[in-house]
Scaffold this motif. Structure first.
Motif, PDB file in Angstrom:
ATOM      1  N   ASP A 371     -95.838 -29.123 -65.433  1.00 25.03           N
ATOM      2  CA  ASP A 371     -94.640 -29.460 -64.678  1.00 25.03           C
ATOM      3  C   ASP A 371     -94.276 -30.927 -64.905  1.00 25.03           C
ATOM      4  N   SER A 372     -93.864 -31.255 -66.113  1.00 25.78           N
ATOM      5  CA  SER A 372     -93.368 -32.602 -66.420  1.00 25.78           C
ATOM      6  C   SER A 372     -91.889 -32.498 -66.777  1.00 25.78           C
ATOM      7  N   ALA A 373     -91.175 -33.635 -66.676  1.00 25.08           N
ATOM      8  CA  ALA A 373     -89.725 -33.619 -66.895  1.00 25.08           C
ATOM      9  C   ALA A 373     -89.372 -33.127 -68.303  1.00 25.08           C
ATOM     10  N   ILE A 374     -90.154 -33.562 -69.299  1.00 25.21           N
ATOM     11  CA  ILE A 374     -89.855 -33.215 -70.689  1.00 25.21           C
ATOM     12  C   ILE A 374     -91.119 -32.727 -71.382  1.00 25.21           C
ATOM     13  N   LEU A 375     -91.023 -31.547 -72.010  1.00 20.74           N
ATOM     14  CA  LEU A 375     -92.118 -30.998 -72.801  1.00 20.74           C
ATOM     15  C   LEU A 375     -91.606 -30.787 -74.219  1.00 20.74           C
ATOM     16  N   LYS A 401     -88.200 -34.822 -58.803  1.00 18.03           N
ATOM     17  CA  LYS A 401     -87.698 -33.465 -59.027  1.00 18.03           C
ATOM     18  C   LYS A 401     -86.404 -33.180 -58.292  1.00 18.03           C
ATOM     19  N   ARG A 405     -83.599 -35.133 -63.105  1.00 19.35           N
ATOM     20  CA  ARG A 405     -84.940 -35.145 -63.674  1.00 19.35           C
ATOM     21  C   ARG A 405     -84.770 -35.342 -65.172  1.00 19.35           C
TER      22      ARG A 405
END
Lengths: 428, 428
Positions: A371-375, A401, A405
């Protein structure tokens, strides 16, 4: 411009409250200003920046002299310094924002109800934005222009080191507002550099600030989190991870690791921790670390990694929680994608994480469970940037969040409202 | 269940912190739970509510007896009271939520970049939601079910009056979670009714709460606004306006005014102020006021209106700022749509406003210049409701501009993240 030493606590409270009232008053005409008028203001701002270059350079020279006297680090002085090229970049940045699509009034969604009501969700400005930032004077132009494009009034509070430079840039922004017939209070610069001014902004200036955007180091972010009484677009540090899976292409892993860490070490999207799948420790670990070392990077690792790569310094627990913003990376072996996810969920700031893998199942697990902003998959963490995302300019990367985000561009600086059209419907 | 009088301040702090830790631990498995599993849990919850009806009625009888002893008003006792029909409605509400589309994993937007990167914006849960509400026990089921559908863990803090009823309903929700193999800590009910428990939630339980949703009267909302240290979906009162333009169809204006005020006077979407265009004072004002009076509504008006309609009581400045939630309406003449906009921008809580007009230009001006969550044309303000918007169940109507605005349904209880797919791209 007021001198910080003259303003007493009361003066600060009164002056900030007045700034707030003016911004709130400017927000309404701004919210209903046409796209053409906002575009004209931005173009005029860019022209003023170019025309008044010498004025800006003189103000910056004053800040640089004060900064050297105050013993600022060379890194801070470099961030503060302006020259013809950097001023051109500031003007070009404003022109680019001028050419972005105007988001206000966009119909984001619309649908019909069985009773004949037609519902539209429409973009609106947020209102009044407060931006608190540190030494880079260009933020004055970027933040001012982005907020204007989204139809928001903005109160800018720059670092004390750049007060003169920001003041000169701000004068050009106000010239642009006037030239387009927009309220000049739509972009205000706090003329005080005392901490009390920031405290007043965090309290919301009596309801005059709708959202605070902090741009700065850990101490500012922590102060904002403890003192803010209004919504905040949190910008935590970027403790970004690059995970090399057992299915990774080795050449790609080497290339991505070096770029993610070393292209620019001072940005929030720079990788700070390298995680390598234990299953490929014998084949992938050393080549990736050697490439980083040869690129000038210091490696801090646990005993297991150091056994395979003695050049690494010993890592402590603190290293897994550290945003180096420097040519340093922490390195660790993990048990596959599950091990990487476990480490990231424990230590990440939920900003940006990347996986290097050919195995689609590993990628999906990484994408779904973190659950990170950018993967990212098979791409450098340094793509964590509004421009690289195609959003045009950005005001930062939000790690919270709520509302915004990831990259905070012009669309993220808007809210919405509903327009419902009927023909006399009553509710039964 | 703990008795409020036994728990000391320390016990409260410790118990709330433990609730927070459990919710945070439950949030991660919940966030990656399949749509099927969440659907199964919700269906099992509804079945448990139906099967355990008597248990719920007995608990409610206890609350009713305590309430009568404590001298609650008949209105509050009515809100507290459960019967077979209301319990059926609670179970049906949960079944309806079960059948909503699962928002988690939805690709909200996707695009390609010139360098070949493919970017997706994907819906994710918010994490842990804290809901603070008052006497209606059905909120326990609605809020618990909606948060679960969106993949969020939730901490529910109901009113002390409904502690037993909410406890019995909560037991059914937990039964549903267990039946579907989901963590039972995903929906927790605060077993304390002391104010300190709310204070701890507003502080965020040491980072365990991502957002607070207050459902209640002015005093709760004000406490939340002053004490909250975490994001809040503000639910201010609904000071909703109905404006009758000079171009309005008179019959429609009469019908909409009566429905907007009198259909249900206790909901936030009920009209509280009637604004009539001075240009049609002689034709439209009296018929509309007569219809309201004949429907049992008390009218409070300024002298100009009272000269034309002597039945009206005199209005004070305070009336324009009052949410009556009763069969009372304030009435005023204004100079056209501009006058209506001026009054609304001054006195509205920015919840919902309606215009009755045939003139498209007047409607566009009303829609563009008023910054309220919901604007309606030729429709009753009582359509301000998530169900009427087609969102299914809602947890309230947000009047803030951050993240959620207007009806807060399952989609508004989500956040998003970015998934970026590459093929070895590095940033130059």
């Amino acid at each position: 411009m007021l001198n910080m030493n003259e303003g007493s606590r009361q003066d600060t409270v009164a002056l900030m409250a007045e700034l707030g009232r003016k911004a709130r008053a400017a927000a309404r005409p701004l919210a209903i200003a046409t796209a053409e008028r906002k575009h004209a203001a931005l173009v005029a701002m860019a022209e003023a920046i170019t025309r008044r270059e010498q004025e800006i350079l003189d103000a910056n020279a004053l800040d640089m002299a004060n900064g050297e006297e105050a013993g600022l680090s060379s890194a801070m002085l470099d961030r503060l310094k302006l020259n013809a090229q950097r001023i051109r970049a500031i003007a070009d940045g404003i022109r680019a924002i001028a050419e972005l699509r105007d988001p206000v009034g966009d119909v984001i969604a619309e649908w019909d109800r069985p009773n004949g009501l037609h519902i539209e969700r429409v973009r609106t400005p947020l209102g009044v934005v407060g931006v608190i930032y540190e030494s880079r004077p260009n933020v004055t132009a970027d933040a001012g222009a982005l907020c204007l494009k989204a139809g928001n009034a903005v109160i800018l509070r720059g670092g004390s080191d750049s007060l003169n430079s920001s003041g000169a840039i701000h004068a050009c922004l106000v010239e642009g507002l006037k030239a387009a017939g927009l309220p000049q209070d739509a972009i205000q610069l706090v003329p005080l550099s005392d901490r009390a001014a920031v405290g007043e902004m965090l309290k919301g200036l009596g309801g005059s600030i709708d959202v605070i955007i902090p741009r700065g180091g850990r101490s500012l972010v922590e102060r904002v989190q403890s003192e803010a009484r209004v919504p905040v677009f949190a910008h935590l540090e970027g403790i970004c991870h690059l995970y090399v899976d057992r299915s990774a292409n080795l050449d790609m892993a080497v290339k991505l690791a070096v770029n993610a860490k070393m292209r620019r070490t001072g940005i929030c999207g720079a990788a700070e921790t390298l995680l390598v799948d234990r299953a490929v420790a014998s084949t992938h670990l050393v080549p990736v670390l050697e490439a980083l070392r040869d690129a000038g990077c210091t490696i801090r690792a646990d005993d297991e990694v150091r056994a395979a790569f003695p050049d690494a310094e010993p890592a402590t627990e603190q290293d897994w929680r550290t945003e180096y913003l420097d040519a340093i990376i922490s390195a660790k072996l993990v048990d596959g994608v599950a091990g990487a996810i476990g480490h990231i969920e424990t230590y990440s700031s939920h900003h940006t994480e990347a996986i290097v893998a050919e195995d689609a199942a590993a990628v999906e697990k990484f994408f779904n469970e973190i659950d990170s902003a950018i993967l990212l998959h098979n791409a450098s963490t340094q793509f964590a940037d509004g421009g690289e995302f195609g959003m045009g300019a950005e005001i930062g990367i939000a790690t919270g969040k709520m509302h915004a985000r990831g990259p905070v561009g012009v669309e993220q600086l808007t809210s919405f409202k509903y327009r419902v059209r009927g023909s006399g419907q009553v509710r039964s």
